[in-house]
Design a protein around this motif. Structure first.
Motif, PDB file in Angstrom:
ATOM      1  N   GLU A   1      -5.360  -9.656   1.373  1.00 25.80           N
ATOM      2  CA  GLU A   1      -5.070  -8.419   0.637  1.00 25.80           C
ATOM      3  C   GLU A   1      -3.792  -7.750   1.162  1.00 25.80           C
ATOM      4  O   GLU A   1      -3.666  -6.529   1.142  1.00 25.80           O
ATOM      5  CB  GLU A   1      -6.243  -7.430   0.740  1.00 25.80           C
TER       6      GLU A   1
ATOM      7  N   TYR B   1       0.816  -1.208   0.000  1.00 22.94           N
ATOM      8  CA  TYR B   1       0.000   0.000   0.000  1.00 22.94           C
ATOM      9  C   TYR B   1       0.856   1.267   0.000  1.00 22.94           C
ATOM     10  O   TYR B   1       0.344   2.357   0.225  1.00 22.94           O
ATOM     11  CB  TYR B   1      -0.954  -0.016   1.204  1.00 22.94           C
TER      12      TYR B   1
ATOM     13  N   LEU C   1     -13.411  -5.867   4.630  1.00 24.60           N
ATOM     14  CA  LEU C   1     -12.255  -5.938   3.737  1.00 24.60           C
ATOM     15  C   LEU C   1     -12.472  -6.979   2.646  1.00 24.60           C
ATOM     16  O   LEU C   1     -12.174  -6.738   1.480  1.00 24.60           O
ATOM     17  CB  LEU C   1     -10.989  -6.275   4.528  1.00 24.60           C
TER      18      LEU C   1
ATOM     19  N   GLN D   1      -5.555   2.794  -3.217  1.00 21.82           N
ATOM     20  CA  GLN D   1      -6.217   1.496  -3.192  1.00 21.82           C
ATOM     21  C   GLN D   1      -7.358   1.558  -2.183  1.00 21.82           C
ATOM     22  O   GLN D   1      -7.217   2.136  -1.106  1.00 21.82           O
ATOM     23  CB  GLN D   1      -5.221   0.402  -2.815  1.00 21.82           C
ATOM     24  N   GLU D   2      -8.456   0.941  -2.513  1.00 18.90           N
ATOM     25  CA  GLU D   2      -9.648   0.983  -1.674  1.00 18.90           C
ATOM     26  C   GLU D   2      -9.388   0.422  -0.273  1.00 18.90           C
ATOM     27  O   GLU D   2      -9.985   0.861   0.702  1.00 18.90           O
ATOM     28  CB  GLU D   2     -10.754   0.190  -2.361  1.00 18.90           C
ATOM     29  N   GLN D   3      -8.507  -0.557  -0.160  1.00 13.23           N
ATOM     30  CA  GLN D   3      -8.225  -1.195   1.125  1.00 13.23           C
ATOM     31  C   GLN D   3      -7.219  -0.412   1.967  1.00 13.23           C
ATOM     32  O   GLN D   3      -6.923  -0.791   3.106  1.00 13.23           O
ATOM     33  CB  GLN D   3      -7.677  -2.612   0.915  1.00 13.23           C
TER      34      GLN D   3
ATOM     35  N   TYR E   1      -7.656   0.365   5.805  1.00 13.48           N
ATOM     36  CA  TYR E   1      -7.473  -0.787   6.692  1.00 13.48           C
ATOM     37  C   TYR E   1      -5.985  -1.024   6.947  1.00 13.48           C
ATOM     38  O   TYR E   1      -5.569  -1.268   8.080  1.00 13.48           O
ATOM     39  CB  TYR E   1      -8.106  -2.042   6.087  1.00 13.48           C
TER      40      TYR E   1
ATOM     41  N   CYS F   1      -4.835  -9.994   9.318  1.00 10.22           N
ATOM     42  CA  CYS F   1      -6.258 -10.070   9.677  1.00 10.22           C
ATOM     43  C   CYS F   1      -6.527 -11.286  10.554  1.00 10.22           C
ATOM     44  O   CYS F   1      -5.861 -12.315  10.423  1.00 10.22           O
ATOM     45  CB  CYS F   1      -7.120 -10.222   8.421  1.00 10.22           C
TER      46      CYS F   1
END
Length: 196
Positions: free
Chosen positions: A144, A33, A102, A76-78, A81, A148
């Motif tokens: 991703e 990211y 997510l 990035q959309e994630q 997080y 987690c």
């Protein structure tokens, strides 16, 4: 001893080369990211003051306390997080309903991000991020590129806020996508579905 203009320019050129090598190393250490922490930069030989200077010059973008983003990295959309987990510190991971969000298993509240950590901390992670202290850390995996709680455990935990019917739907979607096994799906349906 006197210095000539050639000596001074050589020293400035040397300093510039060292600084460029450090920022290149920092860029190379960025995760999926485009994130690096102050600790990552220190391990590469850059002091905290240098990292702050890089941010002031636009070479890095401060996104949370001790967390920086390479400014040329595509959005990035994630990313929110990933930022929340990195800002929480070592050993932190996405937790419960945030794992469900997510993975896109069912609609959730996008404003709320839950991050678990095995260490007590008073760190503020920003608006909408809730830190959950876990004395005994959960089973953790990467989804991703983000640490987690495993999907089956996350769905069980999220059932409290999602409700039993939506949690079972999320488990079925997770099974379809390969995040939970058929045996885990049956367990979740039995445990969560019994509370419906």
């Amino acid at each position: 001893m006197e210095y000539t203009i050639e000596d001074v320019s050589y020293v400035e050129c040397f300093r510039y080369t060292i600084a460029m090598a450090k920022i290149d190393d920092i860029y190379g250490a960025a995760d999926d990211y485009g994130l690096v922490t102050s600790a990552d930069a220190r391990a590469l030989g850059a002091s905290d003051a240098e990292v702050v200077q890089y941010a002031a010059r636009g070479r890095l973008e401060r996104v949370a306390r001790g967390v920086y983003r390479v400014p040329v990295w595509p959005y990035q959309e994630q990313a929110p997080y990933a930022i929340a987990v990195r800002a929480a510190g070592e050993g932190a991971y996405l937790y419960g309903e945030s794992v469900v969000a997510l993975l896109g298993l069912c609609p959730t509240d996008p404003r709320a991000i839950r991050v678990a950590t095995p260490r007590r901390t008073r760190r503020s992670l920003g608006e909408g991020v809730r830190l959950v202290w876990r004395r005994h850390p959960d089973r953790v995996t990467l989804y991703e590129g983000i640490a987690c709680q495993e999907a089956a455990d996350a769905i069980r935990e999220a059932a409290r806020t999602l409700g039993p019917a939506r949690a079972v739907d999320a488990a079925r979607e997770a099974a379809r996508m390969g995040y939970v096994t058929p045996a885990e799906l049956a367990e979740i349906e039995g445990e969560v579905g019994a509370h419906a």
